[in-house]
Design an enzyme around this catalytic site. Structure first.
Site, PDB file in Angstrom:
ATOM      1  N   GLU A   1       0.837  -1.346   0.030  1.00 45.98           N
ATOM      2  CA  GLU A   1      -0.108   0.001  -0.049  1.00 45.98           C
ATOM      3  C   GLU A   1       0.869   1.154  -0.093  1.00 45.98           C
ATOM      4  OE1 GLU A   1      -2.160   0.472   3.620  1.00 45.98           O
ATOM      5  OE2 GLU A   1      -0.527  -0.147   5.012  1.00 45.98           O
TER       6      GLU A   1
ATOM      7  N   LEU B   1      -3.778  -1.539   5.750  1.00 48.47           N
ATOM      8  CA  LEU B   1      -4.631  -0.803   6.281  1.00 48.47           C
ATOM      9  C   LEU B   1      -5.798  -0.744   5.323  1.00 48.47           C
ATOM     10  CD1 LEU B   1      -6.364   2.054   7.102  1.00 48.47           C
ATOM     11  CD2 LEU B   1      -5.849   0.742   8.917  1.00 48.47           C
TER      12      LEU B   1
END
Ligand code: PDD
Length: 287
Positions: free
Chosen positions: A181, A205
């Site tokens: 990410e 996340l």
């Protein structure tokens, strides 16, 4: 008028909002947080953010000092008290295990610190949204609890700073040769019309924006696979983009100095930018 913040149940002027020097958030990064966008004064998926806050708190064994309904009421009141009704704004919520004499184990009777601020937030620069941005990749040396939104963000901060110093908008983490990410965003790559993104789990996340974009993709009939993308394949993607509460849907047109696709935001990214804007408009009543 001085900014009003929320601290432990009270609405106080910024300059009077003080916390003890031994707050465990300060000493140990022993706390969790959320960032929520308000469009035209109305929150986008505040409940989803609060539920994730609850999950993050549970993961670090921190009992929330207030029910989600109460936090939600306080958040809405804070936005109103700062004159942000009808405006685009950002709400920040942080809960730490509170002050105690420095010692690693939990204090016997924790007094959590709850802090919120609400400020005007225009959102990403429209010119960047149109042209796309550059990114670098950074080795992901974070822990294996990346799904917990803790304030322990030092590796995110270092990677973001590295990106900024390289003249880039975002740093994209790569763990074991696989894209995880961004430093404050989720990462996506498009191959032959199909969107690929890292699956939810301990290495990312899983963003509220990511979820909204996946929903927009379904609505638009754009196929999605939640599978990791290797760094080699990322360079060869037709399109790359990152998503986040403050990033929205941001096209990435260059990674590590290599041009992605045509070097311009591609049709899938464009469609998802529009799809996301429609979702936020529908859910917040923004024109
Ligand atoms: N960050 N991944 C990381 C590491 C993040 O920090 C964020 C958001 C996201 C995207 O999550 P969401 O779509 O729910 O905002 C993914 C916030 C905005 C921040 O730290 O400022």
């Amino acid at each position: 008028m001085e900014e009003i913040v929320y601290l432990n149940g009270d609405f106080v002027p910024y300059s009077r909002a003080l916390i003890p020097v031994e707050d465990r958030g300060f000493l140990f990064a022993d706390g969790v947080y959320e960032v929520v966008k308000f469009y035209g004064g109305r929150p986008f998926r505040l409940r989803a953010h609060l539920q994730r806050l609850e999950q993050s708190a549970a993961a670090i064994r921190l009992p929330l000092p207030a029910a989600l309904d109460e936090l939600e009421r306080a958040a809405l009141e804070l936005v109103a008290r700062n004159g942000l009704a009808g405006r685009d704004a950002v709400l920040y919520i942080q809960i730490t295990r509170g002050p105690a004499r420095r010692s690693h184990p939990f204090p016997p009777a924790p007094r959590p610190t709850t802090f919120m601020f609400a400020r005007p937030e225009q959102g990403p620069d429209p010119a960047l949204r149109e042209r796309g941005v550059r990114a670098i990749t950074v080795e992901d040396r974070r822990w294996a609890l990346c799904h917990v939104k803790t304030v322990g963000l030092l590796l995110n901060v270092l990677a973001k700073q590295q990106a900024v110093e390289a003249g880039c908008y975002e740093g994209i983490f790569v763990r074991g040769g696989v894209v995880t990410e961004g430093t404050a965003s989720n990462a996506f790559a498009v191959f032959a019309g199909t969107v690929h993104t890292h699956p939810a789990g301990p290495y990312i996340l899983s963003g509220v924006t990511r979820q909204a974009v996946l929903e927009a993709a379904v609505r638009l009939g754009i196929p999605v696979v939640e599978e990791p993308v290797s760094l080699e394949r990322l360079y060869a993607a037709d399109e790359v983009f990152v998503t986040g509460t403050l990033t929205e849907v941001m096209p990435v047109v260059e990674v590590d100095g290599r041009v992605i696709g045509t070097g311009r935001p591609g049709p899938v990214t464009r469609a998802l930018q529009q799809g996301f804007a429609q979702l936020t408009a529908a859910e917040t009543g923004r024109a």
